[in-house]
Design a protein around this motif. Structure first.
Motif, short mmCIF file in Angstrom:
data_model
loop_
_atom_site.label_atom_id
_atom_site.label_comp_id
_atom_site.label_asym_id
_atom_site.label_seq_id
_atom_site.Cartn_x
_atom_site.Cartn_y
_atom_site.Cartn_z
N TYR A 70 -32.74 -5.04 -2.60
CA TYR A 70 -33.62 -3.92 -2.30
C TYR A 70 -34.39 -4.25 -1.04
O TYR A 70 -35.14 -5.23 -1.00
CB TYR A 70 -34.58 -3.64 -3.47
CG TYR A 70 -35.42 -2.41 -3.25
CD1 TYR A 70 -34.86 -1.15 -3.43
CD2 TYR A 70 -36.74 -2.50 -2.85
CE1 TYR A 70 -35.63 -0.01 -3.22
CE2 TYR A 70 -37.51 -1.36 -2.64
CZ TYR A 70 -36.94 -0.12 -2.83
OH TYR A 70 -37.67 1.01 -2.61
N SER A 71 -34.21 -3.45 0.01
CA SER A 71 -34.82 -3.77 1.30
C SER A 71 -36.13 -3.03 1.57
O SER A 71 -36.77 -3.27 2.57
CB SER A 71 -33.83 -3.47 2.44
OG SER A 71 -33.48 -2.10 2.41
N GLY A 72 -36.53 -2.14 0.67
CA GLY A 72 -37.78 -1.42 0.86
C GLY A 72 -38.96 -2.18 0.27
O GLY A 72 -38.83 -3.28 -0.24
N ASN A 73 -40.13 -1.57 0.37
CA ASN A 73 -41.33 -2.13 -0.25
C ASN A 73 -41.41 -1.62 -1.68
O ASN A 73 -41.04 -0.49 -1.97
CB ASN A 73 -42.59 -1.71 0.51
CG ASN A 73 -42.69 -2.41 1.85
OD1 ASN A 73 -42.34 -3.57 1.98
ND2 ASN A 73 -43.16 -1.68 2.85
N ILE A 74 -41.93 -2.45 -2.56
CA ILE A 74 -42.18 -2.03 -3.93
C ILE A 74 -43.69 -2.07 -4.13
O ILE A 74 -44.31 -3.13 -3.98
CB ILE A 74 -41.44 -2.92 -4.94
CG1 ILE A 74 -39.92 -2.80 -4.71
CG2 ILE A 74 -41.81 -2.52 -6.37
CD1 ILE A 74 -39.07 -3.60 -5.65
N ASP A 75 -44.24 -0.92 -4.44
CA ASP A 75 -45.70 -0.81 -4.52
C ASP A 75 -46.25 -1.36 -5.84
O ASP A 75 -45.52 -1.55 -6.81
CB ASP A 75 -46.15 0.63 -4.29
CG ASP A 75 -45.54 1.61 -5.29
OD1 ASP A 75 -44.98 1.17 -6.32
OD2 ASP A 75 -45.64 2.81 -5.05
N ASP A 76 -47.54 -1.62 -5.84
CA ASP A 76 -48.19 -2.17 -7.03
C ASP A 76 -48.02 -1.29 -8.27
O ASP A 76 -47.83 -1.83 -9.37
CB ASP A 76 -49.66 -2.44 -6.76
CG ASP A 76 -49.87 -3.74 -5.97
OD1 ASP A 76 -48.87 -4.45 -5.70
OD2 ASP A 76 -51.03 -4.05 -5.64
N PRO A 77 -48.09 0.05 -8.18
CA PRO A 77 -47.89 0.84 -9.41
C PRO A 77 -46.52 0.61 -10.06
O PRO A 77 -46.41 0.57 -11.28
CB PRO A 77 -48.05 2.29 -8.94
CG PRO A 77 -48.95 2.19 -7.75
CD PRO A 77 -48.55 0.89 -7.07
N THR A 78 -45.47 0.42 -9.26
CA THR A 78 -44.15 0.13 -9.83
C THR A 78 -44.17 -1.23 -10.51
O THR A 78 -43.70 -1.39 -11.63
CB THR A 78 -43.06 0.16 -8.73
OG1 THR A 78 -43.03 1.48 -8.16
CG2 THR A 78 -41.69 -0.17 -9.30
N LEU A 79 -44.74 -2.23 -9.85
CA LEU A 79 -44.82 -3.57 -10.44
C LEU A 79 -45.72 -3.57 -11.67
O LEU A 79 -45.44 -4.27 -12.65
CB LEU A 79 -45.30 -4.59 -9.41
CG LEU A 79 -44.39 -4.78 -8.18
CD1 LEU A 79 -45.03 -5.75 -7.20
CD2 LEU A 79 -43.00 -5.23 -8.58
N ALA A 80 -46.78 -2.77 -11.64
CA ALA A 80 -47.71 -2.71 -12.77
C ALA A 80 -47.05 -2.12 -14.01
O ALA A 80 -47.51 -2.35 -15.13
CB ALA A 80 -48.95 -1.90 -12.40
N GLY A 81 -45.97 -1.38 -13.84
CA GLY A 81 -45.25 -0.80 -14.98
C GLY A 81 -44.43 -1.81 -15.76
O GLY A 81 -43.89 -1.48 -16.82
N ALA A 82 -44.34 -3.03 -15.29
CA ALA A 82 -43.57 -4.07 -15.99
C ALA A 82 -44.28 -4.46 -17.28
O ALA A 82 -45.51 -4.46 -17.36
CB ALA A 82 -43.40 -5.30 -15.10
N GLU A 83 -43.49 -4.82 -18.28
CA GLU A 83 -44.06 -5.32 -19.53
C GLU A 83 -44.72 -6.67 -19.31
O GLU A 83 -45.74 -6.99 -19.92
CB GLU A 83 -42.96 -5.43 -20.58
CG GLU A 83 -43.45 -5.94 -21.92
CD GLU A 83 -42.35 -5.99 -22.94
OE1 GLU A 83 -41.71 -7.06 -23.07
OE2 GLU A 83 -42.11 -4.95 -23.60
N VAL A 84 -44.13 -7.49 -18.43
CA VAL A 84 -44.66 -8.82 -18.16
C VAL A 84 -44.16 -9.26 -16.78
O VAL A 84 -43.12 -8.81 -16.32
CB VAL A 84 -44.21 -9.83 -19.25
CG1 VAL A 84 -42.71 -10.07 -19.22
CG2 VAL A 84 -44.98 -11.14 -19.16
#
Length: 191
Positions: free
Chosen positions: A10-24
């Motif tokens: 994945y060559s784009g940026n991943i924002d904090d809200p996407t990462l915050a959706g992780a279970e852990v």
């Protein structure tokens, strides 16, 4: 256990809200023992625990067989000299379990290749969705590498020089105590 997995760069940026959706969010180092030893030793540090997992995988591409077992954390002390000379990858793993599927976003630090995204299942009946639908991310930034042997973690692994800092200063959603424990375990191997 059967592992059916699609893998993408994945060559784009991943924002904090996407990462915050992780279970852990996990901090991981995976050592790949020199062939003919086909084992992978993985140290996994979560916010609440630490463990070592020994894995042997067979097959390649979309479908592989995986045998895992937890081993004592003391293995780090027993094998420190050997592990210091073996190739490894270091990453933060964001885990997203959903209905018989598991999606993971791995941010690779060693080697520094950015994001590798995987969706996996152990059920042959399950259809693995496109990752841009699983995470609602722009499809144009994904390149599928499921069947490309260059992008297996074993192929990407490198020998870590003990002068290299394997973690950047800031990793979203990694707790300070989690990071401290991970770095303490790494110091057993790398000094």
């Amino acid at each position: 256990m059967l592992e059916i997995e699609r893998k993408f760069l994945y060559s784009g940026n991943i924002d904090d809200p996407t990462l915050a959706g992780a279970e852990v969010c996990l901090l991981i180092i995976q050592w790949y023992l020199s062939l003919p030893d086909a084992r992978r030793l993985r140290l996994v540090v979560s916010p609440g625990s630490s463990k070592m997992i020994e894995t042997v995988k067979t097959g390649s591409g979309l479908v592989r067989e995986e045998k895992e077992r937890e081993i004592p954390l003391e293995t780090l002390h027993e094998m420190a000299c050997r592990l210091a000379n073996e190739r490894a990858v270091v990453k933060a793993r964001y885990v997203y379990p959903r209905k018989r599927l598991e999606g993971v976003i791995d941010r690779y630090f060693v080697p520094n290749i950015g994001f590798v995204i995987e969706i996996e299942t152990s059920q042959t009946r399950n259809v693995i969705p496109d990752p841009w639908k699983f995470w609602d991310l722009p499809a144009k930034y994904f390149i599928e590498v499921t069947n490309n042997p260059v992008y297996t973690a074993r192929s990407l692994a490198i020998t870590i020089d003990n002068t290299v800092r394997p973690l950047p200063p800031n990793i979203p959603f990694v707790e300070p105590l989690q990071r401290w424990r991970f770095e303490r375990y790494l110091s057993i191997v790398y000094g």
